[in-house]
Design a protein around this motif. Structure first.
Motif, PDB file in Angstrom:
ATOM      1  N   UNK A 130       0.860  -1.198   0.000  1.00  0.00           N
ATOM      2  CA  UNK A 130       0.000   0.000   0.000  1.00  0.00           C
ATOM      3  C   UNK A 130       0.891   1.242   0.000  1.00  0.00           C
ATOM      4  N   UNK A 131       0.561   2.234  -0.848  1.00  0.00           N
ATOM      5  CA  UNK A 131       1.337   3.477  -0.893  1.00  0.00           C
ATOM      6  C   UNK A 131       0.417   4.636  -0.527  1.00  0.00           C
ATOM      7  N   UNK A 132       0.818   5.422   0.492  1.00  0.00           N
ATOM      8  CA  UNK A 132       0.021   6.576   0.932  1.00  0.00           C
ATOM      9  C   UNK A 132       0.772   7.863   0.602  1.00  0.00           C
ATOM     10  N   UNK A 133       0.126   8.781  -0.103  1.00  0.00           N
ATOM     11  CA  UNK A 133       0.753  10.082  -0.397  1.00  0.00           C
ATOM     12  C   UNK A 133       1.168  10.227  -1.847  1.00  0.00           C
ATOM     13  N   UNK A 134       0.959  11.450  -2.376  1.00  0.00           N
ATOM     14  CA  UNK A 134       1.226  11.703  -3.809  1.00  0.00           C
ATOM     15  C   UNK A 134       2.715  11.723  -4.141  1.00  0.00           C
ATOM     16  N   UNK A 135       3.533  12.124  -3.174  1.00  0.00           N
ATOM     17  CA  UNK A 135       4.972  12.229  -3.455  1.00  0.00           C
ATOM     18  C   UNK A 135       5.645  10.884  -3.641  1.00  0.00           C
ATOM     19  N   UNK A 136       4.890   9.828  -3.415  1.00  0.00           N
ATOM     20  CA  UNK A 136       5.506   8.494  -3.461  1.00  0.00           C
ATOM     21  C   UNK A 136       5.091   7.718  -4.714  1.00  0.00           C
ATOM     22  N   UNK A 137       4.789   8.460  -5.810  1.00  0.00           N
ATOM     23  CA  UNK A 137       4.416   7.719  -7.017  1.00  0.00           C
ATOM     24  C   UNK A 137       5.616   6.984  -7.614  1.00  0.00           C
ATOM     25  N   UNK A 138       6.802   7.565  -7.480  1.00  0.00           N
ATOM     26  CA  UNK A 138       8.015   6.844  -7.898  1.00  0.00           C
ATOM     27  C   UNK A 138       9.207   7.361  -7.084  1.00  0.00           C
ATOM     28  N   UNK A 139       9.182   7.103  -5.760  1.00  0.00           N
ATOM     29  CA  UNK A 139      10.172   7.749  -4.890  1.00  0.00           C
ATOM     30  C   UNK A 139      11.595   7.242  -5.075  1.00  0.00           C
ATOM     31  N   UNK A 172       3.657  -1.134   3.795  1.00  0.00           N
ATOM     32  CA  UNK A 172       3.093   0.187   3.487  1.00  0.00           C
ATOM     33  C   UNK A 172       4.193   1.242   3.412  1.00  0.00           C
ATOM     34  N   UNK A 173       3.949   2.243   2.556  1.00  0.00           N
ATOM     35  CA  UNK A 173       4.889   3.356   2.383  1.00  0.00           C
ATOM     36  C   UNK A 173       4.155   4.656   2.645  1.00  0.00           C
ATOM     37  N   UNK A 174       4.794   5.552   3.423  1.00  0.00           N
ATOM     38  CA  UNK A 174       4.249   6.898   3.567  1.00  0.00           C
ATOM     39  C   UNK A 174       5.370   7.894   3.779  1.00  0.00           C
ATOM     40  N   UNK A 175       5.061   9.168   3.495  1.00  0.00           N
ATOM     41  CA  UNK A 175       6.093  10.209   3.627  1.00  0.00           C
ATOM     42  C   UNK A 175       5.954  10.900   4.974  1.00  0.00           C
ATOM     43  N   UNK A 176       7.079  11.255   5.570  1.00  0.00           N
ATOM     44  CA  UNK A 176       7.060  11.951   6.857  1.00  0.00           C
ATOM     45  C   UNK A 176       8.317  12.812   6.982  1.00  0.00           C
ATOM     46  N   UNK A 177       8.165  14.129   6.964  1.00  0.00           N
ATOM     47  CA  UNK A 177       9.282  15.070   7.129  1.00  0.00           C
ATOM     48  C   UNK A 177      10.491  14.783   6.226  1.00  0.00           C
ATOM     49  N   UNK A 178      10.241  14.648   4.938  1.00  0.00           N
ATOM     50  CA  UNK A 178      11.345  14.437   3.992  1.00  0.00           C
ATOM     51  C   UNK A 178      11.939  13.033   4.040  1.00  0.00           C
ATOM     52  N   UNK A 179      11.286  12.149   4.804  1.00  0.00           N
ATOM     53  CA  UNK A 179      11.737  10.750   4.880  1.00  0.00           C
ATOM     54  C   UNK A 179      10.613   9.879   4.327  1.00  0.00           C
ATOM     55  N   UNK A 180      10.968   8.713   3.870  1.00  0.00           N
ATOM     56  CA  UNK A 180       9.926   7.748   3.510  1.00  0.00           C
ATOM     57  C   UNK A 180       9.910   6.681   4.590  1.00  0.00           C
TER      58      UNK A 180
END
Length: 257
Positions: A130-139, A172-180
């Motif tokens: 599962x991928x949460x957040x738009x910035x993670x389409x191809x991180x 699952x993947x999510x973004x948090x303060x410039x970190x994945x």
């Protein structure tokens, strides 16, 4: 000028003291490493020695004992081979300096490849990403692809090993303060609270007999921790007994340019 000279001497003293501290830390780390490794290698060596002595005394004339001893010795030899490889991996992981921005890996591509490999080996397991957040389409993350694979394999391998009835692993993947933030969750046996903080220690096994039966040396998560931290990330766990465990690690996100 004298004042400059004093400053330079002070700076030189500080550099020298730092260097001596690093050498001492390195020496203590090496000493502990050798002690731990010796302790872990002693058991398979003793088991093999016992079986070989048994065969040498009288067992070689008894086909059943011969077969049992050979199988047990081969099993322990395999365990030693795996342990020696893990010790080498740990030693290398400890030697990695923080990589700065010179390493990058495509996170999704690497995770999908590792999942595909695990689906092949463990056909009875379901792996859900599962991928949460738009910035993670191809991180793009700051780590070498090889090390990212190694961390994922260690954590997924643990998740499979300690799953009980429910053969399902969630990633699952999510973004948090410039970190994945990457979380791997299993629905297995879980870890008691008092053991949770120790699972990243070298050679630590929550249930030694069970881990040994499943082929664990208690080094995997220690290697993963060394690798994650060498890329300025962190790794931690949460767990509920009988309900499962989540291992989470973070890595710096490189802005897609």
């Amino acid at each position: 000028e004298p004042s400059n000279s004093k400053d330079e001497m002070g700076e030189l003293t500080n550099i020298f003291n730092d260097m001596m501290d690093q050498i001492e830390h390195s020496f203590n780390q090496q000493k502990r490493f050798v002690e731990d490794a010796s302790h872990e290698l002693r058991t398979p060596v003793q088991i093999m020695e016992g079986h070989l002595k048994l065969l040498n005394r009288w067992g070689k004339n008894d086909p059943i004992i011969l077969e049992e001893s050979l199988q047990a010795s081969i099993q322990e030899l395999e365990r030693m081979k795996k342990l020696v490889q893990e010790l080498l991996d740990l030693s290398r992981a400890e030697q990695i300096e923080s990589k700065g921005s010179d390493s990058s890996a495509l996170l999704l591509k690497t995770i999908q490849q590792v999942i595909k490999n695990f689906e092949l080996i463990h056909e009875d397991f379901t792996f859900k990403l599962e991928v949460y957040g738009e910035n993670l389409d191809n991180p793009l993350v700051q780590i070498s692809e090889n090390h990212l694979e190694q961390i994922l394999i260690i954590i997924l391998d643990n998740a499979v090993k300690y799953s009980d009835q429910i053969h399902k692993i969630d990633i699952s993947l999510e973004e948090e303060n410039g970190m994945v933030k990457i979380t791997v969750r299993d629905y297995g046996v879980g870890i008691p609270d008092e053991d949770l903080s120790k699972i990243f220690h070298r050679f630590y096994r929550v249930d030694k007999a069970r881990s040994r039966a499943r082929g664990g040396n208690g080094l995997g998560l220690s290697i993963a921790k060394q690798l994650v931290e060498s890329y300025s990330g962190e790794i931690y766990a949460s767990s509920t007994l009988g309900k499962g465990t989540s291992i989470t690690f973070t890595l710096p996100l490189i802005e897609n340019r």
